[in-house]
Every structure is written in C-alpha cells, then in structure tokens.
Design a protein around this motif. Structure first.
Motif, mmCIF file in Angstrom:
data_model
loop_
_atom_site.group_PDB
_atom_site.id
_atom_site.type_symbol
_atom_site.label_atom_id
_atom_site.label_comp_id
_atom_site.label_asym_id
_atom_site.label_seq_id
_atom_site.Cartn_x
_atom_site.Cartn_y
_atom_site.Cartn_z
ATOM 1 N N ARG A 616 0.801 -1.221 0.000
ATOM 2 C CA ARG A 616 0.000 0.000 0.000
ATOM 3 C C ARG A 616 0.835 1.273 0.000
ATOM 4 O O ARG A 616 0.356 2.315 -0.456
ATOM 5 C CB ARG A 616 -0.936 0.015 1.204
ATOM 6 C CG ARG A 616 -1.958 -1.110 1.186
ATOM 7 C CD ARG A 616 -3.010 -0.931 2.255
ATOM 8 N NE ARG A 616 -4.014 -1.995 2.195
ATOM 9 C CZ ARG A 616 -5.040 -1.997 1.360
ATOM 10 N NH1 ARG A 616 -5.211 -0.994 0.517
ATOM 11 N NH2 ARG A 616 -5.902 -2.993 1.357
ATOM 12 N N ALA A 617 2.086 1.218 0.511
ATOM 13 C CA ALA A 617 2.906 2.430 0.566
ATOM 14 C C ALA A 617 4.361 2.036 0.697
ATOM 15 O O ALA A 617 4.691 0.949 1.183
ATOM 16 C CB ALA A 617 2.472 3.313 1.742
ATOM 17 N N GLY A 618 5.238 2.948 0.274
ATOM 18 C CA GLY A 618 6.669 2.706 0.400
ATOM 19 C C GLY A 618 7.445 3.437 -0.665
ATOM 20 O O GLY A 618 6.924 4.323 -1.368
ATOM 21 N N TYR A 619 8.738 3.062 -0.784
ATOM 22 C CA TYR A 619 9.607 3.654 -1.800
ATOM 23 C C TYR A 619 9.497 2.813 -3.072
ATOM 24 O O TYR A 619 9.621 1.583 -3.030
ATOM 25 C CB TYR A 619 11.045 3.710 -1.303
ATOM 26 C CG TYR A 619 11.948 4.554 -2.162
ATOM 27 C CD1 TYR A 619 11.767 5.934 -2.253
ATOM 28 C CD2 TYR A 619 12.980 3.973 -2.890
ATOM 29 C CE1 TYR A 619 12.590 6.710 -3.046
ATOM 30 C CE2 TYR A 619 13.813 4.742 -3.679
ATOM 31 C CZ TYR A 619 13.607 6.115 -3.761
ATOM 32 O OH TYR A 619 14.428 6.892 -4.550
ATOM 33 N N ARG A 664 1.981 7.259 7.278
ATOM 34 C CA ARG A 664 0.949 6.264 7.504
ATOM 35 C C ARG A 664 0.951 5.220 6.378
ATOM 36 O O ARG A 664 1.039 5.563 5.206
ATOM 37 C CB ARG A 664 -0.421 6.940 7.601
ATOM 38 C CG ARG A 664 -0.599 7.766 8.882
ATOM 39 C CD ARG A 664 -1.848 8.605 8.838
ATOM 40 N NE ARG A 664 -1.789 9.595 7.764
ATOM 41 C CZ ARG A 664 -2.751 10.487 7.530
ATOM 42 N NH1 ARG A 664 -3.847 10.508 8.305
ATOM 43 N NH2 ARG A 664 -2.636 11.348 6.541
ATOM 44 N N GLY A 665 0.873 3.972 6.788
ATOM 45 C CA GLY A 665 0.914 2.871 5.829
ATOM 46 C C GLY A 665 2.310 2.337 5.577
ATOM 47 O O GLY A 665 2.476 1.291 4.949
ATOM 48 N N LEU A 666 3.337 3.044 6.079
ATOM 49 C CA LEU A 666 4.723 2.608 5.865
ATOM 50 C C LEU A 666 5.173 1.678 6.990
ATOM 51 O O LEU A 666 4.719 1.804 8.135
ATOM 52 C CB LEU A 666 5.660 3.810 5.816
ATOM 53 C CG LEU A 666 5.507 4.785 4.654
ATOM 54 C CD1 LEU A 666 6.461 5.959 4.824
ATOM 55 C CD2 LEU A 666 5.768 4.090 3.329
ATOM 56 N N GLY A 688 4.083 -3.887 13.039
ATOM 57 C CA GLY A 688 3.489 -3.832 11.701
ATOM 58 C C GLY A 688 3.723 -2.496 11.036
ATOM 59 O O GLY A 688 4.820 -1.931 11.100
ATOM 60 N N ARG A 689 2.667 -1.942 10.409
ATOM 61 C CA ARG A 689 2.776 -0.684 9.680
ATOM 62 C C ARG A 689 2.186 0.457 10.505
ATOM 63 O O ARG A 689 1.369 0.261 11.402
ATOM 64 C CB ARG A 689 2.051 -0.785 8.339
ATOM 65 C CG ARG A 689 2.684 -1.804 7.396
ATOM 66 C CD ARG A 689 1.952 -1.883 6.080
ATOM 67 N NE ARG A 689 2.599 -2.826 5.188
ATOM 68 C CZ ARG A 689 3.600 -2.514 4.358
ATOM 69 N NH1 ARG A 689 4.023 -1.268 4.306
ATOM 70 N NH2 ARG A 689 4.148 -3.428 3.592
ATOM 71 N N VAL A 690 2.622 1.666 10.169
ATOM 72 C CA VAL A 690 2.163 2.854 10.887
ATOM 73 C C VAL A 690 0.706 3.133 10.533
ATOM 74 O O VAL A 690 0.336 3.201 9.350
ATOM 75 C CB VAL A 690 3.042 4.076 10.529
ATOM 76 C CG1 VAL A 690 2.531 5.326 11.246
ATOM 77 C CG2 VAL A 690 4.498 3.807 10.873
ATOM 78 N N LEU A 708 5.074 10.673 17.815
ATOM 79 C CA LEU A 708 4.671 9.353 18.294
ATOM 80 C C LEU A 708 3.980 8.592 17.172
ATOM 81 O O LEU A 708 3.087 9.133 16.512
ATOM 82 C CB LEU A 708 3.723 9.492 19.494
ATOM 83 C CG LEU A 708 4.262 10.283 20.686
ATOM 84 C CD1 LEU A 708 3.191 10.407 21.765
ATOM 85 C CD2 LEU A 708 5.505 9.623 21.256
ATOM 86 N N LEU A 709 4.388 7.350 16.981
ATOM 87 C CA LEU A 709 3.805 6.510 15.924
ATOM 88 C C LEU A 709 3.080 5.331 16.555
ATOM 89 O O LEU A 709 3.556 4.722 17.519
ATOM 90 C CB LEU A 709 4.891 5.984 14.980
ATOM 91 C CG LEU A 709 5.766 7.019 14.266
ATOM 92 C CD1 LEU A 709 6.783 6.309 13.376
ATOM 93 C CD2 LEU A 709 4.925 7.975 13.450
ATOM 94 N N THR A 710 1.946 4.995 15.989
ATOM 95 C CA THR A 710 1.192 3.811 16.408
ATOM 96 C C THR A 710 1.200 2.818 15.258
ATOM 97 O O THR A 710 0.854 3.170 14.123
ATOM 98 C CB THR A 710 -0.247 4.179 16.779
ATOM 99 O OG1 THR A 710 -0.223 5.166 17.814
ATOM 100 C CG2 THR A 710 -1.006 2.957 17.262
ATOM 101 N N LEU A 711 1.593 1.582 15.565
ATOM 102 C CA LEU A 711 1.690 0.549 14.538
ATOM 103 C C LEU A 711 0.729 -0.580 14.864
ATOM 104 O O LEU A 711 0.426 -0.846 16.031
ATOM 105 C CB LEU A 711 3.106 -0.014 14.443
ATOM 106 C CG LEU A 711 4.231 0.900 13.938
ATOM 107 C CD1 LEU A 711 4.690 1.874 14.988
ATOM 108 C CD2 LEU A 711 5.411 0.064 13.480
ATOM 109 N N GLU A 712 0.290 -1.257 13.822
ATOM 110 C CA GLU A 712 -0.532 -2.448 14.033
ATOM 111 C C GLU A 712 -0.440 -3.349 12.792
ATOM 112 O O GLU A 712 -0.049 -2.917 11.725
ATOM 113 C CB GLU A 712 -1.978 -2.081 14.318
ATOM 114 C CG GLU A 712 -2.705 -1.384 13.187
ATOM 115 C CD GLU A 712 -4.144 -1.095 13.528
ATOM 116 O OE1 GLU A 712 -4.940 -1.014 12.575
ATOM 117 O OE2 GLU A 712 -4.477 -0.927 14.718
#
Length: 712
Positions: A616-619, A664-666, A688-690, A708-712
């Motif tokens: 879904r997201a990335g480089y 988000r999604g990374l 997991g992902r952000v 602050l990042l939340t991952l799941e």
C-alpha cells in the motif's frame, strides 16, 4: 724449451698488465672519491646526508574473508607525502610552487600556504633534499585527489615533477573483535608479518612478494626511489576465504559471553561445524579478565582455547568407551548394571582403593547401558568397562586410535595441541587405575575441537571429516588453491554401533542430563560433560570444566557444536555441571542458527497456497523489487515515495524538506528514515505498519521535535 719460455714470458706480461689495470682502477676510485669535483663540490661532500642502498618495499597483504564474502581483515593504505623540489624545471617550479603550498596547507593544516611555498624554495636551493613534511599521512581518497594536482600529477602528457606518495599499510578488522583470535594478529612492531591465528598460519600466502630496489636515503629518514620501474613493484598477497559465517560467529560469541558472565567463568569456547563437510562456521573463544567489581569483568578473545587448550574431557568421553564396548559386542543398549547408592569403592588389589562417585547423591540403582549414557553414570561406565576391557587395555587403546582421538585434527592453523592419552607403554600408566579413570574421561588431555570432531563423525554416520577453516586462496577473484573436505573412506565404527549411540545421545537430551539443550522445534542429540579440574596435582571439589557436545537436527544432522566452560562459579555445586552450564548455551546458539538457516525448515506442502501480500505504501524502487520477488500484482506505477489511494491508483507523496512527511501505511523502517532525516525524535508502539502519527503531515519539522507513531 724455447716454446715453454715464450709461454712463460707471455703469462708474466699478462699478469703485469692485469696488475697495472687494477692499480689504475683503484687509483681512479680514490681520485673520484677524494679529489674529483662536480659543480664545485667534491663527490664525498655531495653525498653527505644521502646514501644509496637497497631497500625492500612490502607488498599489499591479502584480505581475509568470511564464507559469504564479508571482510574479516584487510590492509588499508595511508601515504607518506614527500616532494623533491629539485626535479621540476625552473619555469614549472616558479609557476606551480604557490599551488603546492596551497595543497600542503589544505592537507596538513599545520602551516600556511606561504610558509610551505617558502620551504619548497629553500629546499630547492639546498640541492637534492626532500621537502621535509611533518604532517600526518594522507588517506587513499586524499591520495587520489592529490594525484590530480601540480607536482603529483602523472598522465601520458604530464609526468609527476617531484611529488612522491609512499604507501604504508595497516591491518584493519571491519567487524572489530569478532573472531579476533581465529583471524589472528600481526607481530608487534611489524605490521607485515602475521603472528597468530590465520594471519600467522597463512602468513607466506597473505604477505605476497616484496619488491627489492635501490633507494636514496635522505636527511630525516626519507626514501627516494632511484628506479621506480617494474622491479620496484611488489606482488600483492593472496586473499584467504574462510569457512566462518559472521552471523553464526556473532550468535556464538554473544551466547558464550552471556553464559560466562552469568557464571563468572574463567574461559570458554563455542565451535559450530557443518557435519558433512567439516567446515567451521563459528569459532568463539573468551577469557575473563577481572575488573574491580564483578560487573566490570571483561571477556576478551585473547587465546584460542578450542584449538590449543587441552583438558580432561570428562563425561563426554563416555561415548568413546561405550562405542568401543558396542564394537566388541561386549554390551548392548539393554544390558543392565547395578550402580548402587551413588558411591563405589573399588579395590583391584590389596591396599589399593579407587573411589567412584555418581552425580546423583543417592545413586541410580539398576541402569541399562542406554541409561548409563543418559544419566552420565561414572559407576555404570566403570562396571561395563571392568567386565571386558580392564583385561585388554591394548585393545581399548587401539579403538582410541581407530576413533582418531590420539592425533591432532590438522585443522590448518598453527598452535593446535596434540592429544595426550596414556597407553600401557606410557610412563605413569597404572594397570589398576588408568582404565578406570579413562572410561569416564580422566587421565588424558584433549582439545575441545578434537572431541567435537569425534562427535561430528558420529553425526555423519561414522564418517570422520577433517575440520576446515579455509576454503580458498585467490588473487584478483581467481582461485589459486582450493581446499575441499577430507572424509576418511572407512567409518570409525560400524553402522550398527553408530545407530545405537545416536539413540543414546538423543536419550540424553530427552530423558537425561542434557534436557537443557533440547528444543520443541527440532531434535537435538548430545552429551554433557563435567570434569573436575586438577589444580596443583589434586582434584578440587567445586572446580569444573563443564561442556556439552551435540548435533542437530538429530535425525538429519546439519550442524555439530561444542560448548566448553572452564571453572564456572555458583553457590550450588550441582548447578556447575555441563547440563546446567553448557547445555543452555548450546540451546541458545542452536535456536538462533535454526531460525536463521531456512534450509533446515521443512518445505511448505505443495497444496498450501500462501496469500500474496498487498503493498500500500513505500519507496517505489523497493516495492518494484518486492513485487518481482513475491509476485505481488499491485506494482507501483509512480516514482519516489508512493501511496495506494482508496480508488486503487498509485500516487506520489509530497515530502517537502522541513515538513513532517505522511508516514501512515509505511513499515517502521521507512518511517524512521523519513522522520529522523528531518531531525525529528521518534517513539513507536505496536508492530506492523504505521496507522497513526502524532504530528500532522505538512506541519513544520523543527529539530528535536517528538513524534509518536502507532503501529498495528
């Protein structure tokens, strides 16, 4: 008569002629040295402070590599900078001397450009002297840059005019102290000669061939090549490719250090070997150096205990005695012996008493031969041996030779110790006591590597394999010499015996003293060892060499491993045995290897179809590679940092400098890269992902601001 006289006269004339020529030559040499002049100076005066002599230019030493090509040791060059201002013509010197001053001032930063230019002019006036430079040596990158500058530039059109960059090589270990004692070191004060480890063992191949030529020694100890042709070009050393795996080595060293720290052990080692080939994947050795407090103790790799330290192997040697009995068909796994209450006083002759004690204080009672190995019963082993081999000591010693325990492994590294095992012909042999103690691992000195090689042969269905540390010697990527596994054609024991002892070793881990080495994910087979240490000629209670030797997976062995811990310390003596000290370390290393080596895992069933991940997201470049490897269908169609929209289209993300990016999604790795490169401090929770970020995308990203990042 006249003919003879004529010949004699001619010989006399020839002798006189040769004498006159010799005197004339000597006279000419004296004249040139003391009376002849050149540009107003006698030659002796012109040569004061300079000397022409033969010099050796060392070759660049070869690299040492791990099995995956990682560099374990390499030689990094630094360059001594010298300039001979007398070489350049007057016009060139006058035009470029200021540039030379700027170069030297920029590199060394200890004088101004004008001061360096003046030094060069003064040196030019004082003929045939190098410009004395007291600055540091330059790096390879600086050297490459300097070769483009005046006085150092060299090409087809322009020749260097006096600049000399003399190389000096220093040994560098990219992985720091990892496998330090195995890789080895250079002799103190001589960076070109290996002393220990692989550096010393393969010194001739690694060192290469130096060049020998004439140089001019100038004041200040500087050297100027008289001839810089092919004869002055050394031949570089060969590269050495080892069998070591840096990942295995790291696993072994970290687990060994943790275990030794827990028990404050004096020294220890871990060796991991590939069963089929004998290739050593890890060879870790640590020695404790006490600090002011226990927490300050240091564990350093200063000695190769696995290869060079001999010790009583203890109960790991019981497998040797059991194999000899099985080969003679003197016992079978179900044969029983009564070990009694844990202590046996054996009196072979009047006045001679031998006391044998079992690890369990109240004893084991009746045991089968299988259980003797599983419970590591000294009494049981003694009773089985007593009934057969005590009357045939020569036959027992013959089996030790057959099992190749009486000779070094010839692993290919200097310093391997030779085993010491008594025979009936040896000094100190006790016909009543020697075989008793030998049956369960005393009255002998064997290195850990030699014991591991024996167990590796058992794992390899009786085929003895020579341990390997070096796979190849090469130059420029081309193999010069390759080392292949050496497997003895004849098994050390019959296949029936091997099957029986393999079952016994599995029982040690399942039911016996080696439970600490077992794993629910794969089967382990092995044997614990606890040898009381002989200190000052006496065995001391509470002072042990604790070990565990085994292999895994037990049914299809891939790796064999030894863990040896010397003099662990604990308040309870029972906690110092091999099953409590060495076996857990074995388990930690084996677990990590099993998780790392995907080839050890069973393949997925053919009818099981893995769900393809949705990206879904990335480089974009990374996602293209992932899509190719995993067969992901939704491959990005945009470049840079991209995101998949709700409508299923790829969109390039805006990542403006100085602004908080949308992560988000990374995955966390990519999110950290984007955020920390903008000076933000990141805290994350979950896996997991952000899914959430505390700072809104597009807001100002001030240095040190928390996100602050939340991952799941």
């Amino acid at each position: 008569m006249n003919i003879k006289q004529d010949i004699l006269n001619r010989a006399n004339l020839a002798f006189i002629g040769v004498g006159i020529f010799a005197f004339a030559l000597i006279g000419r040499l004296v004249y040139v040295q003391f009376f002849d002049t050149y540009k107003g100076k006698h030659w002796r005066e012109r040569l004061e402070g300079t000397r022409i002599r033969q010099d050796t230019i060392r070759a660049m030493r070869g690299n040492i590599y791990a099995v995956d090509g990682s560099v374990l040791a390499t030689s990094l060059p630094s360059y001594e900078v010298n300039v001979d201002p007398t070489i350049a013509k007057d016009e060139y010197f006058a035009d470029k001397v200021d540039s030379l001053g700027l170069i030297l001032a920029r590199i060394f930063k200890d004088r101004t450009a004008k001061e360096y230019a003046k030094m060069a002019c003064d040196a030019r006036k004082a003929e045939r002297q190098y410009l004395r430079l007291d600055g540091r040596r330059v790096t390879f990158d600086e050297r490459r840059e300097m070769q483009k500058w005046p006085f150092f530039r060299s090409s087809r059109k322009v020749a260097a005019r006096g600049g000399v960059l003399r190389p000096h090589y220093e040994r560098y270990h990219p992985f720091g102290t990892m496998a330090e004692r195995t890789v080895g070191n250079m002799k103190k004060g001589n960076i070109n000669e290996g002393e220990r480890g692989l550096e010393g063992s393969f010194d001739t191949a690694l060192a290469g061939k130096p060049a020998v030529g004439m140089i001019e020694m100038l004041s200040g100890g500087y050297k100027k090549p008289v001839d810089d042709g092919p004869a002055m070009q050394p031949e570089p050393g060969l590269d050495l490719y080892t069998t070591l795996d840096v990942n295995f080595q790291d696993m072994a060293e970290s687990a060994l250090r943790d275990g030794m720290t827990k028990f404050r052990a004096d020294k220890g080692c871990v060796v991991v070997m590939e069963v089929a080939t004998g290739e050593i994947r890890a060879l870790a050795n640590l020695t404790r150096y006490p600090g002011q407090t226990e927490s300050a103790d240091q564990y350093l790799e200063t000695y190769n205990h696995a290869v060079a330290t001999r010790t009583d192997p203890g109960s790991t040697f019981k497998l040797v005695s059991m194999m000899a009995l099985l080969e003679e068909k003197a016992v079978w796994p179900g044969k029983t012996v009564n070990t009694g209450g844990g202590k046996l006083v054996y009196q072979p002759v009047r006045g001679r008493i031998i006391s044998i004690v079992d690890p369990k204080r109240n004893g084991y009672g009746v045991l089968t031969a299988q259980q003797v190995i599983e419970k590591s019963s000294n009494i049981g082993m003694h009773l089985l041996m007593k009934d057969y081999f005590y009357k045939k000591p020569d036959l027992y010693c013959q089996y030790l030779r057959q099992f190749r325990l009486t000779m070094p492994t010839n692993v290919g590294m200097k310093g391997e110790a030779t085993p010491f095992i008594r025979t009936p012909d040896s000094k100190g042999w006790d016909k009543y006591g020697s075989l008793t103690y030998m049956s369960y691992g005393y009255e002998m000195l064997i290195t850990p590597l030699q014991m591991l090689t024996f167990y590796n042969a058992v794992a390899n269905n009786g085929r003895w394999v020579k341990p390997m540390l070096v796979k190849q010697l090469s130059v420029g990527g081309k193999a010069i010499q390759e080392f292949t596994p050496v497997v003895l054609p004849k098994p050390i024991a019959s296949i029936g015996t091997i099957r029986k002892v393999k079952s016994m070793l599995e029982g040690v881990v399942h039911h016996g003293t080696g439970k600490g080495a077992g794993s629910p994910f794969y089967q382990v087979a092995g044997k614990t060892g606890t040898a009381q240490k002989n200190v000052g000629g006496q065995f001391q209670e509470g002072t042990y060499y604790s070990s565990f030797i085994g292999y895994f997976p037990a049914r299809t062995p891939k790796y064999s491993m030894l863990v040896g811990i010397d003099n662990p310390k604990f308040t309870e003596t029972d906690s110092l045995y091999g099953g409590k000290v060495a076996a857990p370390i074995f388990r930690v290393v084996a677990d990590r290897i099993h998780a790392y080596d995907a080839r050890m895992h069973p393949p997925l069933p053919a009818n099981r179809v893995a769900a393809k991940p949705i990206v879904r997201a990335g480089y974009a470049d990374d996602l293209h590679q992932i899509s190719t490897e995993l067969g992901v269908a939704n491959e990005p169609t945009a470049d840079g940092w991209v995101r998949l929209t709700d409508s299923g289209h790829w969109k390039q993300q805006a990542n403006k400098p100085g602004r908080v990016p949308d992560v988000r999604g990374l995955p966390l790795r990519d999110a950290l890269f984007l955020l920390e490169n903008r000076g933000l401090r990141v805290s994350a929770s979950g896996r997991g992902r952000v899914t959430k970020q505390s700072l809104n995308p597009g807001t100002a990203a001030s240095m040190g601001r928390q996100v602050l990042l939340t991952l799941e």
